[in-house]
Motif scaffolding. Structure first.
Motif, PDB file in Angstrom:
ATOM      1  N   ASN A 340     -49.260  -3.440 -30.918  1.00  0.00           N
ATOM      2  CA  ASN A 340     -50.461  -3.264 -30.103  1.00  0.00           C
ATOM      3  C   ASN A 340     -50.060  -2.750 -28.731  1.00  0.00           C
ATOM      4  O   ASN A 340     -49.671  -3.520 -27.847  1.00  0.00           O
ATOM      5  N   MET A 341     -50.116  -1.430 -28.550  1.00  0.00           N
ATOM      6  CA  MET A 341     -49.765  -0.778 -27.284  1.00  0.00           C
ATOM      7  C   MET A 341     -51.031  -0.674 -26.443  1.00  0.00           C
ATOM      8  O   MET A 341     -51.946   0.070 -26.770  1.00  0.00           O
ATOM      9  N   SER A 342     -51.083  -1.426 -25.352  1.00  0.00           N
ATOM     10  CA  SER A 342     -52.351  -1.660 -24.664  1.00  0.00           C
ATOM     11  C   SER A 342     -52.286  -1.378 -23.171  1.00  0.00           C
ATOM     12  O   SER A 342     -51.227  -1.478 -22.550  1.00  0.00           O
ATOM     13  N   THR A 343     -53.444  -1.045 -22.631  1.00  0.00           N
ATOM     14  CA  THR A 343     -53.639  -1.063 -21.187  1.00  0.00           C
ATOM     15  C   THR A 343     -54.452  -2.297 -20.805  1.00  0.00           C
ATOM     16  O   THR A 343     -55.194  -2.845 -21.623  1.00  0.00           O
ATOM     17  N   LEU A 344     -54.315  -2.703 -19.540  1.00  0.00           N
ATOM     18  CA  LEU A 344     -55.195  -3.703 -18.944  1.00  0.00           C
ATOM     19  C   LEU A 344     -56.356  -2.937 -18.323  1.00  0.00           C
ATOM     20  O   LEU A 344     -56.150  -2.076 -17.467  1.00  0.00           O
ATOM     21  N   ASP A 345     -57.564  -3.218 -18.761  1.00  0.00           N
ATOM     22  CA  ASP A 345     -58.745  -2.451 -18.348  1.00  0.00           C
ATOM     23  C   ASP A 345     -59.734  -3.383 -17.660  1.00  0.00           C
ATOM     24  O   ASP A 345     -60.286  -4.288 -18.281  1.00  0.00           O
ATOM     25  N   GLN A 346     -59.960  -3.163 -16.347  1.00  0.00           N
ATOM     26  CA  GLN A 346     -60.808  -4.047 -15.555  1.00  0.00           C
ATOM     27  C   GLN A 346     -62.295  -3.708 -15.675  1.00  0.00           C
ATOM     28  O   GLN A 346     -63.144  -4.558 -15.433  1.00  0.00           O
ATOM     29  N   GLY A 347     -62.627  -2.442 -15.993  1.00  0.00           N
ATOM     30  CA  GLY A 347     -64.025  -2.059 -16.129  1.00  0.00           C
ATOM     31  C   GLY A 347     -64.779  -1.994 -14.814  1.00  0.00           C
ATOM     32  O   GLY A 347     -65.964  -2.337 -14.755  1.00  0.00           O
ATOM     33  N   TYR A 348     -64.119  -1.520 -13.751  1.00  0.00           N
ATOM     34  CA  TYR A 348     -64.756  -1.384 -12.434  1.00  0.00           C
ATOM     35  C   TYR A 348     -64.927   0.090 -12.072  1.00  0.00           C
ATOM     36  O   TYR A 348     -64.128   0.941 -12.478  1.00  0.00           O
TER      37      TYR A 348
END
Length: 828
Positions: A340-348
């Motif tokens: 699972n290659m992921s980004t941290l996504d804040q949604g701002y």
């Protein structure tokens, strides 16, 4: 990827729906410090006009987004029925946002507008009921229609609806008033990253009031409220439970038909309120590489007459865990190991804060994440509008869904704990059918956590509520305010900046790096503040790209050696003061070489297949208890202390002095700037090693390190007192093996830290006895000096020892428990 059927696709765009009367154009947007490419596309007439609920689509509906009247309110104030309010707000943008036109926080507020029910809906005495829907309102909401209270709701991240039919008055204008209270971090309500006063760090602007779409639709008295859909690959079917309003009356049946394009692939029917098994023979499986989706049509019949019909869709996929060829436990998708290659996504967003300016903007972040070679997004302590998950489903990104955290600091009271759990259950219920969501994450770094046992119980309950997905009980369990590892859930998740973290899987839990990276770059003209923050700043795009690639290559090493199943890089875009994104906050500037980012990300996904990699053989090291470095610290005078095991005589720095020791003399350090420098990297910290010392603290509180070795950014290890825990510890950055009790100032203790590379463990011994252990599969290689009396963190010297240190040993091997006990007994 297959396009949705014409009927469903048409229903998801604005032109398919009846439109409201032209909005009041007295609304004016505010001016944000920076704007996105979509900011100027937003007008009074086109505020998010798309159908808001893609998994439950009705042909008849009307958006109530647009310009509403607005006013701040005071506690206990009467609702402003029949009154003209003095300001105009653009719904559904939170009031703090520039796009709302208000651009300030209000603890309490009123919204007001009128609406008309289309005559051809035949609502009321002619049969249909009018349903009013809110995607999300932050935080406590009361709704009135024509002065009659029709709904109350608590929670800023879940939707709610009301049957307002009985409050309508004939034809013509109907008055809608919404009262909202949102005190944000003045209370214990779930808020995620929101703060009333955002800091210049990791917390951001609050987002109050209506922040997701509002719409109305005519429905029958008994209508579908929710579709619970779970793919079953073993059975080659979709398990479907349509949840109906007003129960499952006599003679009421539900029919479901699944389509692949225009071709019918399966049908099922049965009594309302029961689970249906819709056949999907030889299913085309959904994955990031092939995000295939099936269309679904659901009809409710009574006496042969269709009384309700909704359109939906689903994907056939299965998430799980399995052992690889190396014997370690890994994450799987559709039965195959998939990193699972992921980004941290804040949604701002700089213009809409919590709300993307347009649907294309909402899609953009997901599409760019996919283009960068990622296959997963960790949606970080925020819940998005339904259309975000729709785009994740369509574009093919797996989602780890966080529960929005309560505020940090202190322990939430019992009523807040109960409310947090209630809202978590509701969020899981509402999002249980999105194909893209694969993991639930109840807690992050101990934020709002109140009890380790409760965290484990909550993880078990979420797993029981939705057994089709995995549960990450606590992302960053090694970090910050964490109450410690509950041992529950499907994952053990460490955070480490810049990292990556290196937890090891257990027999029943996979290991993941839940946050790492965070490399920053300031881009003039594209920043929320005048300067930015990151975990490691870089001077230009080329350096930023190089450091990203190096860090991801380290992640690959950790993944193969340790059996890591996922890694989450911080982060998708800059956010306010944080400048560690692939894009600037305004989405105007690419900050890295995207081709190189994509190449290294895809290489990791391809390479982590459960076969592992050869762990370098462990050197037997130097025998005996003298070690490869030994400083008795008995000189009592001068600025040099002799190494009796090697040739690294050490220097007392910044006036470090002498005192009586545990045996003979000792070095006395002031806790401000004094330490002892051996002048060399004595230990190979990529393998096994041991550090030992007699120590005495003059005072508690704040970190203090007795022995360490400098790395590029952080010390490779810390034999220390942890002020955060009030315990002795043997640590890596982000990982601590802790003693069980607090030490006493003024007393001598013997500390030994053992790093065993073969087992991937850190073990702390206090006075010759095992005191604490921690898992960290890969150690940090370092070429900096071995030092006594301080550490290095984030590139800076820190944690100076305040007190005395005596009899320091370092070893190029892991001492056994018996050897540590023998060393302690010897007094050396």
């Amino acid at each position: 990827m297959k396009v949705f059927t014409a009927l469903l696709a048409a229903a998801l765009v604005a032109t398919s729906a009846p439109t409201a009367a032209r909005a009041d154009t007295t609304w004016q947007p505010g001016t944000a410090p920076i704007a996105t490419p979509w900011t100027d596309e937003v007008s009074a007439d086109n505020a998010l006009p798309e159908y808001p609920r893609p998994q439950l689509v009705r042909a008849k509906w009307q958006s109530l987004n647009g310009v509403w009247q607005f006013a701040g309110a005071t506690q206990g104030e009467a609702p402003p029925f029949g009154e003209q309010l003095g300001e105009r707000v653009l719904v559904p943008y939170p009031v703090e946002s520039a796009l709302s036109g208000i651009q300030r926080h209000e603890d309490r507020m009123w919204y007001r507008r009128t609406f008309q029910v289309p005559a051809n809906w035949q609502v009321g005495d002619r049969g249909a009921r009018l349903r009013l829907n809110f995607g999300a309102v932050d935080y406590e909401t009361t709704v009135w229609v024509n002065g009659i209270e029709v709904a109350t709701h608590r929670g800023g991240y879940d939707g709610f609806s009301a049957d307002v039919t009985d409050a309508l008055r004939g034809r013509g204008a109907q008055e809608l008033v919404v009262g909202v209270t949102d005190r944000t971090d003045q209370t214990w309500q779930p808020i995620g990253k929101q703060r009333n006063v955002p800091d210049r760090g990791i917390f951001y602007t609050s987002a109050s009031g209506i922040w997701q779409s509002v719409w109305m639709e005519p429905v029958s008295a008994s209508h579908v409220e929710r579709l619970q859909m779970t793919p079953d690959l073993d059975d080659e079917s979709l398990r479907l439970t349509p949840h109906l309003a007003n129960g499952s009356g006599s003679g009421r049946t539900v029919e479901a038909v699944a389509y692949d394009g225009k071709r019918v692939v399966g049908r099922a029917s049965g009594p309302a309120g029961t689970e249906l098994r819709v056949p999907v023979p030889k299913p085309k499986l959904w994955s990031p590489d092939s995000p295939h989706l099936y269309d679904l049509k659901v009809r409710v019949r009574q006496g042969g007459k269709v009384i309700d019909q909704v359109d939906s869709y689903f994907g056939m996929r299965e998430v799980g865990k399995a052992k690889g060829a190396d014997g370690k436990l890994y994450l799987t998708l559709n039965g195959k190991i998939l990193f699972n290659m992921s980004t941290l996504d804040q949604g701002y967003w700089p213009d809409g804060i919590y709300t993307a300016p347009t649907d294309e903007a909402l899609r953009f972040d997901i599409a760019e994440t996919k283009r960068l070679g990622f296959n997963t997004i960790r949606k970080h302590i925020k819940v998005e509008p339904d259309r975000w998950y729709y785009w994740a489903d369509r574009l093919g990104l797996m989602v780890w869904q966080d529960m929005p955290a309560m505020r940090t600091g202190g322990t939430p009271p019992v009523d807040a704990q109960q409310e947090f759990e209630r809202q978590l259950r509701e969020i899981v219920t509402e999002h249980q059918s999105w194909t893209s969501i694969t993991v639930w994450v109840p807690f992050n770094e101990g934020w709002g956590e109140w009890d380790r046992a409760a965290t484990g119980r909550i993880a078990d309950e979420v797993g029981a509520q939705d057994p089709s997905r995995l549960v990450n009980a606590h992302s960053g369990v090694n970090c910050c305010a964490s109450r410690g590892d509950s041992g529950r859930g499907d994952m053990i998740d460490f955070h480490q900046y810049v990292g990556p973290a290196s937890p090891a899987p257990t027999a029943d839990r996979v290991a993941v790096d839940g946050e790492h990276g965070g490399f920053g770059l300031e881009v003039d003209g594209h920043m929320w503040f005048g300067e930015g923050h990151a975990y490691e700043m870089t001077p230009d795009s080329a350096t930023l790209t190089r450091r990203y690639v190096e860090n991801q290559q380290d992640l690959l090493t950790v993944a193969n050696r340790c059996g890591l199943s996922g890694g989450v890089y911080t982060q998708t875009t800059d956010v306010e003061h944080e400048v560690n994104g692939f894009y600037t906050y305004d989405r105007q500037v690419k900050k890295m070489d995207f081709a190189r980012v994509r190449d290294v990300n895809r290489a990791i996904i391809r390479s982590v297949d459960g076969t592992g990699a050869n762990v370098p053989p462990t050197s037997p090291g130097t025998p005996g208890l003298t070690g490869v470095g030994y400083w008795p610290l008995d000189e009592g005078t001068g600025t040099v202390t002799e190494d009796l095991a090697g040739d690294h005589d050490a220097t007392l720095v910044n006036g470090a002095g002498w005192t009586s020791g545990r045996a003979g003399g000792a070095v006395q350090l002031n806790g401000v700037n004094q330490y002892v420098d051996t002048g060399a990297a004595i230990l190979d910290t990529s393998g096994s090693y041991t550090a030992s010392a007699w120590v005495r603290l003059d005072s508690l509180g704040g970190f203090a390190t007795a022995v360490s070795q400098d790395g590029n950014t952080n010390s490779a290890f810390f034999l220390q007192y942890s002020g955060a825990d009030n315990r002795f510890a043997f640590s890596f950055a982000g990982v601590r093996a802790l003693a069980p009790t607090a030490p006493e100032p003024g007393r001598w203790y013997h500390l030994t830290g053992v790093r065993d590379a073969a087992s991937g463990s850190l073990t702390l011994y206090v006075d010759g006895q095992p005191a604490g252990t921690a898992s960290s599969c890969v150690g940090d290689a370092s070429s900096g000096h071995t030092v006594i009396g301080r550490a290095k963190f984030n590139g800076n010297p820190v944690d100076y020892w305040r007190g005395a240190v005596d009899q320091v040993h370092v070893y190029d091997r892991a001492l056994s428990a018996a050897e540590v006990a023998q060393l302690h007994a010897s007094g050396q």
